[in-house]
Design a protein around this motif. Sequence first.
Motif, PDB file in Angstrom:
ATOM      1  N   GLY A 147     -12.953  -6.870  -1.407  1.00  0.00           N
ATOM      2  CA  GLY A 147     -13.551  -6.366  -0.173  1.00  0.00           C
ATOM      3  C   GLY A 147     -12.525  -5.739   0.754  1.00  0.00           C
ATOM      4  O   GLY A 147     -11.460  -5.302   0.344  1.00  0.00           O
ATOM      5  N   PHE A 148     -12.862  -5.736   2.022  1.00  0.00           N
ATOM      6  CA  PHE A 148     -12.034  -5.149   3.069  1.00  0.00           C
ATOM      7  C   PHE A 148     -10.903  -6.103   3.448  1.00  0.00           C
ATOM      8  O   PHE A 148     -11.082  -7.312   3.459  1.00  0.00           O
ATOM      9  CB  PHE A 148     -12.908  -4.873   4.303  1.00  0.00           C
ATOM     10  N   GLY A 149      -9.750  -5.572   3.762  1.00  0.00           N
ATOM     11  CA  GLY A 149      -8.631  -6.390   4.201  1.00  0.00           C
ATOM     12  C   GLY A 149      -7.893  -5.712   5.331  1.00  0.00           C
ATOM     13  O   GLY A 149      -7.839  -4.485   5.416  1.00  0.00           O
ATOM     14  N   GLU A 150      -7.330  -6.514   6.214  1.00  0.00           N
ATOM     15  CA  GLU A 150      -6.566  -5.974   7.335  1.00  0.00           C
ATOM     16  C   GLU A 150      -5.325  -6.835   7.534  1.00  0.00           C
ATOM     17  O   GLU A 150      -5.384  -8.058   7.458  1.00  0.00           O
ATOM     18  CB  GLU A 150      -7.408  -5.987   8.606  1.00  0.00           C
ATOM     19  N   MET A 151      -4.212  -6.182   7.801  1.00  0.00           N
ATOM     20  CA  MET A 151      -2.956  -6.887   8.031  1.00  0.00           C
ATOM     21  C   MET A 151      -2.233  -6.175   9.168  1.00  0.00           C
ATOM     22  O   MET A 151      -2.251  -4.956   9.265  1.00  0.00           O
ATOM     23  CB  MET A 151      -2.097  -6.876   6.767  1.00  0.00           C
ATOM     24  N   ARG A 152      -1.584  -6.976  10.027  1.00  0.00           N
ATOM     25  CA  ARG A 152      -0.808  -6.420  11.139  1.00  0.00           C
ATOM     26  C   ARG A 152       0.483  -7.219  11.257  1.00  0.00           C
ATOM     27  O   ARG A 152       0.493  -8.426  11.062  1.00  0.00           O
ATOM     28  CB  ARG A 152      -1.612  -6.535  12.439  1.00  0.00           C
ATOM     29  N   GLU A 182      -2.235 -10.065  -2.192  1.00  0.00           N
ATOM     30  CA  GLU A 182      -3.535 -10.732  -2.110  1.00  0.00           C
ATOM     31  C   GLU A 182      -4.606  -9.771  -1.603  1.00  0.00           C
ATOM     32  O   GLU A 182      -5.734  -9.761  -2.094  1.00  0.00           O
ATOM     33  CB  GLU A 182      -3.436 -11.944  -1.178  1.00  0.00           C
ATOM     34  N   MET A 183      -4.248  -8.929  -0.632  1.00  0.00           N
ATOM     35  CA  MET A 183      -5.199  -7.975  -0.086  1.00  0.00           C
ATOM     36  C   MET A 183      -5.567  -6.911  -1.135  1.00  0.00           C
ATOM     37  O   MET A 183      -6.716  -6.502  -1.237  1.00  0.00           O
ATOM     38  CB  MET A 183      -4.624  -7.294   1.164  1.00  0.00           C
ATOM     39  N   LEU A 184      -4.592  -6.464  -1.923  1.00  0.00           N
ATOM     40  CA  LEU A 184      -4.875  -5.475  -2.959  1.00  0.00           C
ATOM     41  C   LEU A 184      -5.775  -6.041  -4.053  1.00  0.00           C
ATOM     42  O   LEU A 184      -6.603  -5.329  -4.614  1.00  0.00           O
ATOM     43  CB  LEU A 184      -3.582  -4.959  -3.579  1.00  0.00           C
ATOM     44  N   LEU A 227       4.905 -11.639   3.706  1.00  0.00           N
ATOM     45  CA  LEU A 227       4.379 -10.287   3.850  1.00  0.00           C
ATOM     46  C   LEU A 227       3.988  -9.688   2.501  1.00  0.00           C
ATOM     47  O   LEU A 227       2.897  -9.136   2.344  1.00  0.00           O
ATOM     48  CB  LEU A 227       5.417  -9.409   4.546  1.00  0.00           C
ATOM     49  N   THR A 228       4.854  -9.815   1.505  1.00  0.00           N
ATOM     50  CA  THR A 228       4.535  -9.256   0.186  1.00  0.00           C
ATOM     51  C   THR A 228       3.401 -10.019  -0.490  1.00  0.00           C
ATOM     52  O   THR A 228       2.551  -9.422  -1.145  1.00  0.00           O
ATOM     53  CB  THR A 228       5.775  -9.225  -0.730  1.00  0.00           C
ATOM     54  N   SER A 229       3.365 -11.326  -0.297  1.00  0.00           N
ATOM     55  CA  SER A 229       2.288 -12.126  -0.866  1.00  0.00           C
ATOM     56  C   SER A 229       0.941 -11.733  -0.257  1.00  0.00           C
ATOM     57  O   SER A 229      -0.056 -11.573  -0.972  1.00  0.00           O
ATOM     58  CB  SER A 229       2.564 -13.609  -0.635  1.00  0.00           C
TER      59      SER A 229
END
Length: 68
Positions: A35-40, A29-31, A23-25
């Motif tokens: 571009g755009f990132g999505e996590m659920r 990575e998203m930060l 989850l932290t990785s």
Amino acid sequence: MRSDLGPRVEVSRDTSAPALKCLTSAFHEMLAHDGFGEMRVEVRILKRGQKEVIVHFGKQYRFVVDGA
């Protein structure tokens, strides 16, 4: 009055460490992505006091952890 009513994160259980690391990785990575990132994140209750944690981040990462 209790002063420790804030949110708690329990990381002392060995079975939750891989899920927390994933989850932290994924978050870092998203930060770092331009571009755009999505996590659920989904948490489902299983038998024997365990929980299934599913991290959706491009792929699905599944973990079974011991419940609190």
